[in-house]
Motif scaffolding. Sequence first.
Motif, mmCIF file in Angstrom:
data_model
loop_
_atom_site.group_PDB
_atom_site.id
_atom_site.type_symbol
_atom_site.label_atom_id
_atom_site.label_comp_id
_atom_site.label_asym_id
_atom_site.label_seq_id
_atom_site.Cartn_x
_atom_site.Cartn_y
_atom_site.Cartn_z
ATOM 1 N N CYS A 122 -10.017 -10.430 9.855
ATOM 2 C CA CYS A 122 -9.567 -9.138 9.350
ATOM 3 C C CYS A 122 -8.157 -8.818 9.854
ATOM 4 C CB CYS A 122 -10.541 -8.030 9.729
ATOM 5 S SG CYS A 122 -10.800 -7.843 11.511
ATOM 6 N N VAL A 123 -7.852 -9.194 11.093
ATOM 7 C CA VAL A 123 -6.519 -8.958 11.641
ATOM 8 C C VAL A 123 -5.510 -9.862 10.940
ATOM 9 C CG1 VAL A 123 -5.098 -9.116 13.732
ATOM 10 C CG2 VAL A 123 -7.411 -8.182 13.856
ATOM 11 N N LEU A 124 -5.874 -11.106 10.713
ATOM 12 C CA LEU A 124 -4.975 -12.018 9.995
ATOM 13 C C LEU A 124 -4.667 -11.507 8.592
ATOM 14 C CD1 LEU A 124 -6.391 -15.524 10.959
ATOM 15 C CD2 LEU A 124 -4.203 -14.534 11.641
ATOM 16 N N ARG A 125 -5.668 -10.972 7.904
ATOM 17 C CA ARG A 125 -5.450 -10.463 6.543
ATOM 18 C C ARG A 125 -4.523 -9.253 6.540
ATOM 19 N NH1 ARG A 125 -10.789 -12.044 6.166
ATOM 20 N NH2 ARG A 125 -11.577 -9.974 6.641
ATOM 21 N N ILE A 126 -4.680 -8.363 7.510
ATOM 22 C CA ILE A 126 -3.838 -7.161 7.552
ATOM 23 C C ILE A 126 -2.381 -7.543 7.777
ATOM 24 C CG2 ILE A 126 -3.263 -5.135 8.951
ATOM 25 C CD1 ILE A 126 -6.271 -4.697 9.282
ATOM 26 N N TYR A 127 -2.144 -8.415 8.741
ATOM 27 C CA TYR A 127 -0.767 -8.773 9.059
ATOM 28 C C TYR A 127 -0.213 -9.847 8.137
ATOM 29 C CZ TYR A 127 -1.008 -5.807 13.110
ATOM 30 O OH TYR A 127 -1.122 -4.708 13.916
ATOM 31 N N GLY A 128 -1.061 -10.459 7.357
ATOM 32 C CA GLY A 128 -0.614 -11.496 6.431
ATOM 33 C C GLY A 128 -0.281 -10.967 5.047
#
Length: 146
Positions: A122-128
Amino acid sequence: MASVPPARHLLRAKDLADARYFEPLTVADLADAAGLSRAHFSERFRRAFGESPHAYLLTRRLERAAALLRTTDRSVADICVGVGLQSIGSFTTSFTRMFGMSPTAYRAAFPPASVYARIPGCVLRIYGRPKHRTFREDGAAAPDLA
């Protein structure tokens, strides 16, 4: 009621050492778990497992310390205390005797702990996500169609 064989009592003490190695356990605590006197317990443990109860507990602690040195950035002193040892000097000496190098050299022989860090998806998706999106999600006002 049938009595439990002594080997079962020894396994109970060994399990205690495995589960609570980070606590200040003594040979007397392990003997109590086995239901034997300290001297009798030490002799039976050595005969059953090939090493003294103290050596077994120290081995468990040093193995856990090695795992922490490989996979974390915690200080050597913090790891020493975290695995149930109190003297950094004794820890370093015992660790060097067991692994052939100091704790610091052992850590340097492995990739840094950041290699093992996992970032949640979820963190990767937000910052990606792209900063400027289409479909007017970026706060632009919709044109008046009237």
